[in-house]
Design a protein around this motif. Structure first.
Motif, short mmCIF file in Angstrom:
data_model
loop_
_atom_site.label_atom_id
_atom_site.label_comp_id
_atom_site.label_asym_id
_atom_site.label_seq_id
_atom_site.Cartn_x
_atom_site.Cartn_y
_atom_site.Cartn_z
N TYR A 3 -87.11 51.21 -48.22
CA TYR A 3 -86.99 50.22 -49.29
C TYR A 3 -87.36 48.84 -48.77
CZ TYR A 3 -84.41 53.59 -52.12
OH TYR A 3 -84.04 54.68 -52.86
N SER A 26 -97.68 47.77 -52.80
CA SER A 26 -97.11 48.85 -53.59
C SER A 26 -96.50 48.33 -54.89
CB SER A 26 -96.02 49.56 -52.77
OG SER A 26 -95.39 50.55 -53.53
N ASP A 28 -93.84 49.06 -57.17
CA ASP A 28 -92.63 49.88 -57.09
C ASP A 28 -91.81 49.87 -58.38
OD1 ASP A 28 -93.30 50.53 -54.53
OD2 ASP A 28 -91.78 49.29 -53.57
N ALA A 43 -89.95 53.27 -57.72
CA ALA A 43 -89.59 53.43 -56.32
C ALA A 43 -88.56 52.42 -55.85
CB ALA A 43 -90.83 53.37 -55.43
N ASP A 46 -85.45 54.55 -56.57
CA ASP A 46 -85.38 55.83 -55.86
C ASP A 46 -86.67 56.00 -55.06
OD1 ASP A 46 -85.44 58.53 -55.03
OD2 ASP A 46 -84.23 59.14 -56.73
N ASP A 47 -86.58 55.80 -53.77
CA ASP A 47 -87.75 55.80 -52.90
C ASP A 47 -88.47 57.16 -52.88
OD1 ASP A 47 -89.41 54.36 -51.05
OD2 ASP A 47 -88.56 55.61 -49.48
N ASN A 48 -87.73 58.24 -53.06
CA ASN A 48 -88.33 59.57 -52.99
C ASN A 48 -88.87 60.07 -54.33
OD1 ASN A 48 -87.79 59.96 -50.20
ND2 ASN A 48 -85.65 60.37 -50.72
N GLY A 50 -88.90 58.03 -57.40
CA GLY A 50 -89.21 56.98 -58.36
C GLY A 50 -90.67 56.77 -58.65
N ARG A 52 -94.67 55.36 -57.16
CA ARG A 52 -95.28 54.07 -56.85
C ARG A 52 -96.79 54.22 -56.89
NH1 ARG A 52 -92.75 55.20 -52.13
NH2 ARG A 52 -91.50 53.32 -52.26
#
Length: 111
Positions: A3, A26, A28, A43, A46-48, A50, A52
């Motif tokens: 993040y 990015s 995001d 993202a 939720d980085d995984n 979400g 981007r």
């Protein structure tokens, strides 16, 4: 991808929607076609899962710089590399025509 801190984001928008663009190139967060619409990219939450969209150079020695062109909503992200500079320009166009943003709001990046 880890993040990013919130201060590493620039905002582009057209008074109907907005996107958060990280210093790493990015996008995001982007909700379309309006602020209260569901997000397309999320993202930042939720980085995984979400999602981007990212354009960036590959390398270990990349430094970043981000700023707005004076008196505009054009966000410039610069990638400073040992052998050169890459630049990404992001904006979200605005129109006074009724309904235009619902059909034509887009993020046209320029390299």
């Amino acid at each position: 991808m880890a993040y990013q801190s919130i201060e590493n984001y620039g905002i582009i928008g057209n008074m109907r929607t907005l996107a958060l663009v990280g210093m790493n190139g990015s996008i995001d967060w982007y909700c379309y076609p309006y602020f209260d619409s569901p997000s397309i990219f999320g993202a930042i939450l939720d980085d995984n899962k979400g999602g981007r969209f990212q354009i960036c150079p590959v390398g270990d020695q990349v430094r970043h710089k981000q700023f707005y062109w004076p008196s505009t909503n054009i966000l410039v992200t610069r990638f400073l590399l040992p052998d050169g500079i890459a630049e990404l320009e992001d904006l979200s166009p605005y129109s006074l025509r009724e309904g235009y943003g619902a059909h034509c709001a887009h993020l046209p990046p320029r390299l």
